[in-house]
Design a protein around this motif. Structure first.
Motif, short mmCIF file in Angstrom:
data_model
loop_
_atom_site.label_atom_id
_atom_site.label_comp_id
_atom_site.label_asym_id
_atom_site.label_seq_id
_atom_site.Cartn_x
_atom_site.Cartn_y
_atom_site.Cartn_z
N GLY A 1 12.06 -65.83 -90.45
CA GLY A 1 11.22 -66.06 -91.61
C GLY A 1 9.80 -66.38 -91.18
N ASP A 2 8.84 -66.07 -92.03
CA ASP A 2 7.43 -66.36 -91.70
C ASP A 2 7.16 -67.87 -91.72
N HIS A 3 7.88 -68.60 -92.56
CA HIS A 3 7.77 -70.06 -92.60
C HIS A 3 8.86 -70.61 -91.68
N ARG A 4 8.59 -70.60 -90.39
CA ARG A 4 9.62 -70.84 -89.39
C ARG A 4 10.30 -72.20 -89.53
N SER A 5 9.54 -73.20 -89.94
CA SER A 5 10.13 -74.54 -90.05
C SER A 5 10.99 -74.70 -91.30
N ALA A 6 10.99 -73.69 -92.18
CA ALA A 6 11.77 -73.76 -93.42
C ALA A 6 12.70 -72.56 -93.55
N SER A 7 13.01 -71.90 -92.42
CA SER A 7 13.81 -70.67 -92.47
C SER A 7 15.03 -70.79 -91.57
N ALA A 8 16.22 -70.73 -92.19
CA ALA A 8 17.47 -70.70 -91.43
C ALA A 8 17.80 -69.25 -91.10
N ASP A 9 17.09 -68.72 -90.12
CA ASP A 9 17.17 -67.29 -89.80
C ASP A 9 18.09 -67.04 -88.61
N SER A 10 17.84 -65.94 -87.88
CA SER A 10 18.74 -65.57 -86.78
C SER A 10 18.89 -66.68 -85.73
N ARG A 11 17.84 -67.46 -85.52
CA ARG A 11 17.89 -68.51 -84.49
C ARG A 11 19.02 -69.51 -84.74
N TYR A 12 19.27 -69.79 -86.02
CA TYR A 12 20.23 -70.83 -86.39
C TYR A 12 21.68 -70.35 -86.37
N HIS A 13 21.91 -69.11 -86.02
CA HIS A 13 23.27 -68.57 -86.04
C HIS A 13 23.68 -67.99 -84.68
N ILE A 14 22.89 -68.32 -83.66
CA ILE A 14 23.20 -67.82 -82.32
C ILE A 14 24.50 -68.42 -81.81
N GLU A 15 24.70 -69.70 -82.03
CA GLU A 15 25.91 -70.35 -81.54
C GLU A 15 27.17 -69.79 -82.20
N GLN A 16 27.05 -69.37 -83.46
CA GLN A 16 28.21 -68.80 -84.17
C GLN A 16 28.43 -67.32 -83.84
N GLY A 17 27.47 -66.72 -83.16
CA GLY A 17 27.59 -65.30 -82.83
C GLY A 17 27.31 -64.38 -84.01
N THR A 18 26.60 -64.89 -85.02
CA THR A 18 26.30 -64.08 -86.21
C THR A 18 24.78 -63.94 -86.40
N GLU A 19 24.05 -63.96 -85.31
CA GLU A 19 22.59 -63.97 -85.41
C GLU A 19 21.98 -62.62 -85.75
N PHE A 20 22.73 -61.55 -85.56
CA PHE A 20 22.16 -60.21 -85.77
C PHE A 20 22.57 -59.65 -87.13
N VAL A 21 21.62 -58.94 -87.74
CA VAL A 21 21.85 -58.31 -89.05
C VAL A 21 22.17 -56.84 -88.82
N SER A 22 23.32 -56.40 -89.30
CA SER A 22 23.72 -55.00 -89.16
C SER A 22 22.86 -54.11 -90.05
N HIS A 23 22.57 -52.92 -89.55
CA HIS A 23 21.81 -51.97 -90.36
C HIS A 23 22.55 -51.62 -91.65
N ASP A 24 23.87 -51.65 -91.61
CA ASP A 24 24.66 -51.32 -92.79
C ASP A 24 24.49 -52.36 -93.90
N ASP A 25 24.07 -53.57 -93.54
CA ASP A 25 23.88 -54.63 -94.53
C ASP A 25 22.48 -54.61 -95.15
N VAL A 26 21.60 -53.79 -94.61
CA VAL A 26 20.21 -53.77 -95.10
C VAL A 26 20.15 -53.02 -96.43
N VAL A 27 19.56 -53.67 -97.43
CA VAL A 27 19.37 -53.04 -98.74
C VAL A 27 18.11 -52.20 -98.75
N GLY A 28 17.05 -52.71 -98.12
CA GLY A 28 15.78 -51.99 -98.08
C GLY A 28 14.69 -52.86 -97.51
N SER A 29 13.47 -52.35 -97.56
CA SER A 29 12.31 -53.10 -97.07
C SER A 29 11.35 -53.37 -98.22
#
Length: 302
Positions: free
Chosen positions: A246-274
């Motif tokens: 997220g652009d607001h890094r201190s307020a974003s539970a993004d990929s960094r926060y899911h590394i330990e769970q092994g779910t940090e990456f977003v699959s292309h199949d899950d992408v709706v659009g840009s």
């Protein structure tokens, strides 16, 4: 020419019926021309007979003709009423068809080209503000992988968010389904793509910056006062996946926060659009462009 007694009797009986029909038509207010008085529509012989209740047979050809015309004109009003009824039915049918066409077009646009979303959190500030309505290009993922710097909208299939609450408003659900209202579902996330397939993303360099394939990133879109990351990490993005922040890094539970769970990456199949535009509020309308300069010097993954 003289008529026989039987002929005169038959004619008299026929005329009585005509006068009776004329009387009924007059009592019902049926006239040839609505703007004219009964006297102008019906000869005096028939009119007097009807008003006085006298069923005397008219003697003159004009009276007979007028009596017969009354019956004809009264009957002729029925097709006009039917025509008006048919016209109203046709208009209603056209309106319903138009609504149906609009819904179909909206659904097709939502499915293949364009979709509306609203921003429920501040994780992408200041690029996107809370309650912004944005336009999302849903055709881009079909054309190929997203690029570094794109703002991706993706479905949460890995449990990054709590379970979504089901909307109880069927009208709202219907409008969202066909694409006439922004999707307020809590099962979608929006983040910026930092790493694509094969990239090694690291935090942080000696200058405190995130690097991609060893190249430091100058990130002008970061929320003012935020560090690139307060969490150290190093990941390599697998095939058909993205590492997002997220652009607001201190307020974003993004990929960094899911590394330990092994779910940090977003699959292309899950992408709706840009995301490509802020549509509402109107004073924030703008195009959302990719900060290509930020990633211009990033080398290809080795």
């Amino acid at each position: 020419r003289a008529l026989s007694a039987a002929g005169r009797g038959a004619l008299r009986e026929q005329m009585r019926r005509v006068v009776a029909e004329a009387t009924a038509a007059l009592n019902a207010g049926v006239f040839a021309d609505p703007g004219m008085s009964p006297d102008e529509n019906v000869p005096e012989v028939i009119l007097l007979a009807a008003r006085s209740g006298i069923s005397r047979t008219p003697k003159t050809p004009e009276a007979i003709f007028a009596a017969s015309r009354i019956g004809i004109r009264a009957a002729s009003s029925t097709p006009e009423k039917a025509q008006k009824s048919g016209s109203s039915g046709g208009m209603l049918k056209e309106i319903l068809i138009t609504i149906l066409v609009v819904l179909i077009i909206s659904f097709l646009l939502k499915t293949f080209l364009f979709r509306l979303f609203y921003i429920p959190s501040g994780s992408m500030e200041n690029t996107l503000q809370l309650q912004d309505k944005i336009g999302v290009n849903v055709a881009e993922p079909w054309a190929g992988p997203l690029e570094r710097g794109d703002i991706a909208v993706f479905e949460d299939t890995q449990g990054w968010l709590p379970a979504a609450e089901t909307s109880s408003n069927p009208v709202r659900q219907g409008l969202e389904f066909v694409g006439l209202a922004p999707d307020r579902s809590k099962q979608y996330l929006i983040k910026r793509v930092i790493g694509t397939e094969g990239d090694t993303v690291t935090c942080c360099s000696a200058d405190g910056r995130i690097t991609v394939n060893g190249q430091e990133l100058d990130e002008p879109y970061l929320y003012e006062g935020d560090e690139p990351s307060e969490i150290p990490f190093e990941v390599t993005v697998p095939e058909d996946s993205y590492f997002v922040l997220g652009d607001h890094r201190s307020a974003s539970a993004d990929s960094r926060y899911h590394i330990e769970q092994g779910t940090e990456f977003v699959s292309h199949d899950d992408v709706v659009g840009s995301a490509f535009s802020i549509l509402w509020p109107i004073d924030r309308w703008t195009w959302l462009s990719n900060p290509s300069d930020t990633f211009a010097d990033v080398p290809d993954p080795s």
